[in-house]
Motif scaffolding. Structure first.
Motif, PDB file in Angstrom:
ATOM      1  N   LEU A  78       0.827  -1.202   0.000  1.00 23.73           N
ATOM      2  CA  LEU A  78       0.000   0.000   0.000  1.00 23.73           C
ATOM      3  C   LEU A  78       0.863   1.255   0.000  1.00 23.73           C
ATOM      4  O   LEU A  78       0.596   2.201  -0.744  1.00 23.73           O
ATOM      5  CB  LEU A  78      -0.939  -0.001   1.214  1.00 23.73           C
ATOM      6  N   SER A  81       2.416   1.742  -3.453  1.00 24.34           N
ATOM      7  CA  SER A  81       1.445   2.184  -4.453  1.00 24.34           C
ATOM      8  C   SER A  81       1.068   3.648  -4.224  1.00 24.34           C
ATOM      9  O   SER A  81       0.900   4.408  -5.185  1.00 24.34           O
ATOM     10  CB  SER A  81       0.205   1.300  -4.439  1.00 24.34           C
ATOM     11  N   LEU A  82       0.939   4.064  -2.969  1.00 21.79           N
ATOM     12  CA  LEU A  82       0.670   5.475  -2.693  1.00 21.79           C
ATOM     13  C   LEU A  82       1.828   6.363  -3.136  1.00 21.79           C
ATOM     14  O   LEU A  82       1.623   7.429  -3.724  1.00 21.79           O
ATOM     15  CB  LEU A  82       0.394   5.682  -1.205  1.00 21.79           C
ATOM     16  N   ILE A  86       1.542   9.261  -5.957  1.00 14.76           N
ATOM     17  CA  ILE A  86       1.880  10.660  -5.667  1.00 14.76           C
ATOM     18  C   ILE A  86       2.999  11.132  -6.584  1.00 14.76           C
ATOM     19  O   ILE A  86       2.962  12.253  -7.110  1.00 14.76           O
ATOM     20  CB  ILE A  86       2.261  10.811  -4.179  1.00 14.76           C
TER      21      ILE A  86
END
Length: 122
Positions: A78, A81-82, A86
Motif C-alpha cells: 500500500l 502504491s501510494l 503521488i
C-alpha cells in the motif's frame, strides 16, 4: 576489611570479590511454576482487553485481504502504491494544463466515461 575501608575507585573490584565467594542463587520449581502461571494470566488479560480485540480484528482483516502473508507485506504494498501514485501525479507533466486563458485543455483518460460500441457482430 569492610566496605567502607575501600576507596571509591575500587567499587568494581570489591563487588567482583564479593560475588566470587557468594553462594549461587537457585530458584526452586515453585518459583518457576508461579512465573509461568503469571505469564499465562497476563497473556490472557491482554488477549481479552481492547488491544487484544483490536489486534484480532486487524489480523482477520489482514488475513482476508492477503492470506498467508505477514502483516508488513500488505502495508508495504500500500505504501509503495501510494508513493508511486503521488510521484506520478507530481512529476508527470501536463503541457496544456497551464493554458493562457486559464482553462484546462488537457484531457486525462479517466476524465471521460469509457465508450463502448456494440454492433451486431459482437
Amino acid at each position: 576489611m569492610g566496605r567502607q575501608d575501600l576507596p571509591m575507585g575500587e567499587d568494581d573490584a570489591w563487588l567482583d570479590r564479593a560475588l566470587k565467594f557468594a553462594p549461587p542463587a537457585v530458584a526452586g520449581p515453585a518459583l518457576g511454576a508461579r512465573i509461568l502461571a503469571d505469564f499465562d494470566a497476563v497473556a490472557e488479560r491482554r488477549r481479552l482487553g481492547p488491544a487484544g480485540l483490536a489486534g484480532r480484528i486487524f489480523a482477520e482483516i489482514g488475513a482476508a485481504l492477503w492470506p498467508g502473508a505477514p502483516a508488513w507485506q500488505p502495508a508495504v504494498a500500500l505504501a509503495l502504491s501510494l508513493a508511486l501514485g503521488i510521484a506520478a501525479g507530481t512529476f508527470v507533466p501536463v503541457s496544456e494544463a497551464s493554458a493562457e486563458n486559464g482553462e484546462q485543455a488537457a484531457a486525462v483518460a479517466l476524465d471521460q466515461p469509457p465508450a463502448f460500441e456494440i454492433d451486431e457482430t459482437s
